[in-house]
Design an enzyme around this catalytic site. Sequence first.
Site, PDB file in Angstrom:
ATOM      1  N   HIS A  18     -49.557  16.300  17.180  1.00  0.00           N
ATOM      2  CA  HIS A  18     -50.393  16.446  15.991  1.00  0.00           C
ATOM      3  C   HIS A  18     -51.712  17.130  16.349  1.00  0.00           C
ATOM      4  O   HIS A  18     -52.195  17.997  15.627  1.00  0.00           O
ATOM      5  CB  HIS A  18     -50.673  15.073  15.367  1.00  0.00           C
ATOM      6  CG  HIS A  18     -49.454  14.419  14.806  1.00  0.00           C
ATOM      7  ND1 HIS A  18     -49.335  14.081  13.476  1.00  0.00           N
ATOM      8  CD2 HIS A  18     -48.279  14.047  15.386  1.00  0.00           C
ATOM      9  CE1 HIS A  18     -48.144  13.525  13.262  1.00  0.00           C
ATOM     10  NE2 HIS A  18     -47.505  13.482  14.413  1.00  0.00           N
ATOM     11  N   ASP A 124     -54.674  14.306   8.896  1.00  0.00           N
ATOM     12  CA  ASP A 124     -53.293  14.245   9.357  1.00  0.00           C
ATOM     13  C   ASP A 124     -52.379  13.621   8.311  1.00  0.00           C
ATOM     14  O   ASP A 124     -52.824  12.883   7.421  1.00  0.00           O
ATOM     15  CB  ASP A 124     -53.239  13.418  10.646  1.00  0.00           C
ATOM     16  CG  ASP A 124     -51.928  13.552  11.380  1.00  0.00           C
ATOM     17  OD1 ASP A 124     -51.819  14.438  12.240  1.00  0.00           O
ATOM     18  OD2 ASP A 124     -50.988  12.783  11.098  1.00  0.00           O
TER      19      ASP A 124
END
Length: 248
Positions: A18, A124
């Site tokens: 990520h 995110d």
Amino acid sequence: MAQKKENIVMFPFMAQGHINPFLALALRIEKTKKFTITFVNTPLNIKKLRSFLPSNSSIYLLEIPFNSSDHDLPPNSENMDSLPYHFLINIFQASLSFKPHFRKLISNLIQEKNGQKPVCIISDMFLGWCEEIAQEFGIFHAIFLGGGGFGFACYYSLWVNLPHRSTDSEEFVLPDFREASFHVTQMTDFLRSADGSDSYSSFLRKTLSQWSKADGILFNTVEEIDKLGLTYFRRKFGRQVWPVGPVL
């Protein structure tokens, strides 16, 4: 007098898969020379990131407090990539503890800029609660998904609908994305055993539901090869969906 650049705050989940696409996107935005960037993460991840940034980068790395031992995680565990898989739910749930710290972080940033708000918060996929804080301060909020629209359309539909629980067949189509069909052997063990009340599906279904509240969603893909998946999210949420890839 030169006009002050507007600031973009970026906050990836604590996992290299990520952080890497977020950093690649941050470096791409930086090259436009139109914005300043504040990149948020936990102390050990920030320390690691400092060694990856070009020496001339203006990206501001900002730590958010985190103590892994407070969340039944091994000491100094701040990245999912360094943990055994059975700790995955612990780090998912630990991410919820960031909420008050992130609110304070945004408030402090605004004060430091003499009241100027960030133009955007990009968070995110597992940090959808950032939308609440963005809305509180009147800041545009986008979620950045580090992969393609089709794959995430399948991921979203599988976890939100748990369609394998509604059939005795080993093969099934997704109820809201009938362009995709699955065999149970294609599913992870966590997903196959999910029934909506287990810790994984409870966390993920709540987190995924927050995507629809974002002002927009960014995908690491291109429209020409991923129109089907991107159309799913445009239809599903009625929100802006932007393919910004490939960033890696």
